[in-house]
Design a protein around this motif. Structure first.
Motif, mmCIF file in Angstrom:
data_model
loop_
_atom_site.group_PDB
_atom_site.id
_atom_site.type_symbol
_atom_site.label_atom_id
_atom_site.label_comp_id
_atom_site.label_asym_id
_atom_site.label_seq_id
_atom_site.Cartn_x
_atom_site.Cartn_y
_atom_site.Cartn_z
ATOM 1 N N ILE B 68 0.851 -1.205 0.000
ATOM 2 C CA ILE B 68 0.000 0.000 0.000
ATOM 3 C C ILE B 68 0.885 1.253 0.000
ATOM 4 O O ILE B 68 0.589 2.242 -0.666
ATOM 5 C CB ILE B 68 -0.957 0.009 1.219
ATOM 6 C CG1 ILE B 68 -2.023 -1.080 1.047
ATOM 7 C CG2 ILE B 68 -1.633 1.376 1.386
ATOM 8 C CD1 ILE B 68 -2.943 -1.257 2.245
ATOM 9 N N GLY B 69 2.014 1.177 0.701
ATOM 10 C CA GLY B 69 2.938 2.326 0.761
ATOM 11 C C GLY B 69 3.818 2.455 -0.481
ATOM 12 O O GLY B 69 4.761 3.255 -0.496
ATOM 13 N N VAL B 197 -1.240 7.855 0.802
ATOM 14 C CA VAL B 197 -0.830 8.992 -0.041
ATOM 15 C C VAL B 197 0.555 8.722 -0.639
ATOM 16 O O VAL B 197 0.789 8.919 -1.837
ATOM 17 C CB VAL B 197 -0.800 10.303 0.788
ATOM 18 C CG1 VAL B 197 -0.398 11.488 -0.091
ATOM 19 C CG2 VAL B 197 -2.162 10.566 1.420
ATOM 20 N N MET B 198 1.428 8.231 0.234
ATOM 21 C CA MET B 198 2.804 7.932 -0.198
ATOM 22 C C MET B 198 2.814 6.870 -1.309
ATOM 23 O O MET B 198 3.546 6.977 -2.293
ATOM 24 C CB MET B 198 3.540 7.415 1.040
ATOM 25 C CG MET B 198 4.963 7.091 0.904
ATOM 26 S SD MET B 198 5.519 6.604 2.574
ATOM 27 C CE MET B 198 6.442 5.156 2.172
ATOM 28 N N SER B 206 5.752 13.708 -0.625
ATOM 29 C CA SER B 206 6.947 14.363 -0.116
ATOM 30 C C SER B 206 6.746 15.877 -0.071
ATOM 31 O O SER B 206 7.090 16.538 0.911
ATOM 32 C CB SER B 206 8.139 13.992 -1.008
ATOM 33 O OG SER B 206 9.297 14.581 -0.506
ATOM 34 N N LEU B 207 6.167 16.411 -1.164
ATOM 35 C CA LEU B 207 5.936 17.859 -1.233
ATOM 36 C C LEU B 207 4.956 18.315 -0.162
ATOM 37 O O LEU B 207 5.033 19.436 0.330
ATOM 38 C CB LEU B 207 5.408 18.236 -2.625
ATOM 39 C CG LEU B 207 6.456 18.194 -3.753
ATOM 40 C CD1 LEU B 207 5.785 18.380 -5.104
ATOM 41 C CD2 LEU B 207 7.517 19.276 -3.527
ATOM 42 N N GLY B 267 -0.869 2.631 -2.983
ATOM 43 C CA GLY B 267 -1.883 3.669 -2.865
ATOM 44 C C GLY B 267 -3.291 3.187 -2.590
ATOM 45 O O GLY B 267 -4.148 3.988 -2.229
ATOM 46 N N SER B 268 -3.554 1.914 -2.792
ATOM 47 C CA SER B 268 -4.899 1.433 -2.497
ATOM 48 C C SER B 268 -4.854 -0.008 -2.015
ATOM 49 O O SER B 268 -3.919 -0.743 -2.327
ATOM 50 C CB SER B 268 -5.791 1.536 -3.741
ATOM 51 O OG SER B 268 -5.376 0.598 -4.703
ATOM 52 N N GLY B 269 -5.880 -0.362 -1.264
ATOM 53 C CA GLY B 269 -5.959 -1.716 -0.732
ATOM 54 C C GLY B 269 -6.372 -1.692 0.717
ATOM 55 O O GLY B 269 -6.542 -0.613 1.305
#
Lengths: 324, 322
Positions: B68-69, B197-198, B206-207, B267-269
């Protein structure tokens, strides 16, 4: 001058004798192939090879895939020995069909090969050294059926389907079943010689069948998994038998969680294959096929198989010659 | 029950389909198996299958967090092997299960942290860093064990693999505890939301001020910790540690994560998806055994189910307009 010539000739003769001794009767490189580093059976094979090679003053190079039973690595290692050219190869197949062409090329190129442990297809090997999987399975199944009084419900934990060892052992179980009409086979499933699969397949059998009297396992690892499943389900009366005889399984026979094991002894196979390979390349006459008889290990005789490999003594090919 | 929605959508195909679809798959398989065998639809058998699924889930849980990350951990199987062998050895030597537990969890976490360091500091892609670690951990385990098996552990330790509490096998309780922990982490903590998000867009994360390197270290440490925990349950269940124990677990663990609807691209799961994936895969094997289908077909059927899950996700994504 005559003295100088005499000394020179003597030194040359000694040097020649020394060199011929080293090429024909000493110091040869034996390349020993085993299938993995995870199964204690192959540890036994390697120990047997090392002990016999040391006894016969040869040096061993062990070839084991880093990933268990990995055919790609097994093929690469065969190609390596094609370059390094050991005096003799002790070979057991990971995949006989895939490896046979390379084996034939090596033999044609002048490298002698002994096929050991499992059959590796038709090629002009120096010899085959192993055991009769069919007979081991047949004998251990009969031991179980006699223990059950010739009647009861049994399940089979098979090996890897399609492998020579797995198929022959299944054939042996089936042949014994035919002789005992009152023994009912409830189910037969592959456990791939693995402990976790043995445990999980047995857990499912326990749910499926309320009355299982005996378990025929194609290998110790799956039998030990099955015994664990039976123990945690409280089915302690179910008798489990298997084939191999690694120390952990022999301990289980001693403690009673396995009834008996048909001995498939890697140590003895390693010893005898090495002896035959070295004797053959040293010009001695050797058998083309040597099957080591497997004992039935029970509570009455288990002690011999609990001796650590490094404390065991290699048997000789001659000790089995009479039974061939 | 609804699926967990990622806060940031991706243009990639593996958008989670509702958990209801996966639950429906489980129900269909269970009904079919109940019709085939009356012994299937019993509480005992349900507990038996859940216990089998729990072992797979534990390995897959840490992997779910990492994926996910936006990462990948190919070392979980080898890490499990190393933790199992070291902790088994310590338990045999000291007779203290607590020492073995500490060694397994410590070893697993350390391997995970090393993965994180390799990725963060040396900028090695996750695939390569963890693939390298797979070989290192497995190699150490082979060397350490020298072809032997360590077996025969104290009853107090084996309770964690083979025991029951309130009539339910202990591994199922462990699965529920780990599942709940991961669920709370991913959905109820700021860090958990940052992980989504990462995984969806690392540059944007990061931004927006998310400390990527620290979060990554945490995820790999958690994955390693889960591998250590799974090692303990495996050793306790099998009453043995062998150097090949974890090697066959990597692909089924990845399969459980993917069948559960987690995108391999991050990003998803969800952890509930992975739980359903582990249960579905366990049910498939049980079904094949019940139907007396040979083991040679098991990988084929498992592969077909993974592909089907991917196709379902892609179809759902298209329908959702992604």
């Amino acid at each position: 001058m005559r003295n100088k010539i005499t000394v020179t000739l003597t030194v040359a003769a000694l040097a020649w004798l020394g060199s011929s001794h080293s090429t024909l009767a000493d110091g040869e490189i034996v390349a020993a192939f085993t299938k993995n580093q995870v199964d204690p059976h192959f540890e036994g094979v390697r120990a047997g090879v090392e002990q016999m090679a040391k006894k016969m003053h040869a040096t061993v190079r062990q070839y084991v895939p880093t990933k268990p039973n990995n055919i790609t690595e097994g093929m690469s290692q065969l190609e390596d020995v094609g370059v390094t050219k050991p005096a003799v190869i002790l070979f057991m197949p990971i995949d006989p069909k895939a490896q046979l062409p390379t084996i034939k090329r090596l033999i044609e190129g002048g490298t002698p090969i002994v096929n050991y442990n499992d059959k590796a297809g038709d090629a002009p090997y120096l010899s085959f050294v192993g055991e009769d999987d069919y007979k081991l399975a047949y004998d251990i199944a009969k031991t179980l059926f006699e223990h059950l009084g010739g009647k009861g419900n049994v399940v089979i934990l098979e090996g890897v389907k399609g492998s020579n060892t797995g198929d022959e052992r299944k054939r042996g179980f089936d042949a014994a079943l035919k002789e005992y009409p009152n023994i009912k086979l409830l189910a037969s499933q592959p456990a791939n010689f693995q402990r976790l699969l043995g445990l999980q397949v047995m857990e499912n059998f326990i749910q499926q069948f309320s009355d299982i009297d005996g378990v025929l396992s194609a290998a110790d690892a799956s039998a030990l998994g099955a015994a664990e499943a039976l123990k945690s389900a409280g089915r302690t009366k179910t008798a489990v038998v298997s084939i191999n005889g690694v120390p952990e399984a022999v301990e289980a026979v001693k403690e009673g969680s396995l009834l008996a094991i048909a001995e498939f002894n890697g140590f003895k196979i390693g010893c005898v294959a090495t002896e035959i390979g070295l004797r053959a390349i040293r010009g001695e006459k050797t058998p083309k096929r040597l099957l080591i008889p497997g004992a039935i290990i029970t509570k009455a005789n288990f002690a011999e198989w609990l001796v650590p490999y490094d404390k065991r003594t290699c048997p000789t090919a001659e000790s089995y010659a009479a039974g061939q | 029950m609804t699926t967990l929605q990622a806060p940031v959508s991706t243009a990639l195909p593996a958008v989670p389909v509702p958990m209801l679809v996966r639950l429906a798959i489980i129900v269909v398989i269970c009904v079919a198996l109940s019709l085939i065998s009356p012994a299937f639809a019993t509480i005992d058998n349900a507990l038996n299958l859940l216990r089998q699924a729990s072992l797979l889930f534990l390995v897959a849980s840490g992997l779910t967090l990492v994926i996910i990350g936006g990462g990948l951990d190919l070392s979980i199987g080898a890490n499990l092997t190393l933790c199992a062998c070291l902790s088994a050895s310590v338990i045999k030597l000291t007779g203290q299960p607590v020492a073995g537990v500490a060694v397994a969890l410590g070893c697993g976490t350390l391997v995970g942290l090393t993965n994180g360091l390799l990725i963060n500091r040396l900028k090695i892609p996750a695939f390569l860093a963890t693939f390298g670690m797979l070989w290192v951990a497995q190699g150490i385990a082979y060397w350490f064990m020298a072809g032997q098996v360590i077996y025969g552990f104290p009853a107090a330790f084996r309770f964690f693999g083979g025991g029951f509490w309130l009539g339910v096998p202990v591994p199922i309780w462990v699965m529920l505890a780990v599942g709940a922990g991961c669920l709370i982490f991913l959905t109820r903590t700021t860090i958990g939301r940052e992980v989504y998000v990462m995984g969806a867009n690392e540059a944007a994360a990061s931004l927006s001020g998310i400390p990527i390197a620290r979060r990554r270290m945490l995820l790999y440490a958690l994955s390693g910790f889960a591998a250590g925990l799974a090692a303990l349950i495996y050793v306790a269940r099998l009453n043995a540690a062998e150097p090949g124990i974890g090697e066959p677990l990597l692909l089924p663990a990845i399969a459980a994560v993917l069948v559960g609807g987690t995108s391999l691209f991050g990003g998803s799961g969800s952890i509930l998806g992975t739980l359903s994936g582990a249960v579905i895969l366990t049910l498939i094997v049980a079904a094949l055994n019940l139907l007396n289908v040979g083991s040679a077909w098991h990988p084929f059927v498992t592969g077909a189910v993974i592909l089907l899950a991917m196709l379902t996700d892609a179809f759902a994504a298209r329908r959702a307009g992604h």
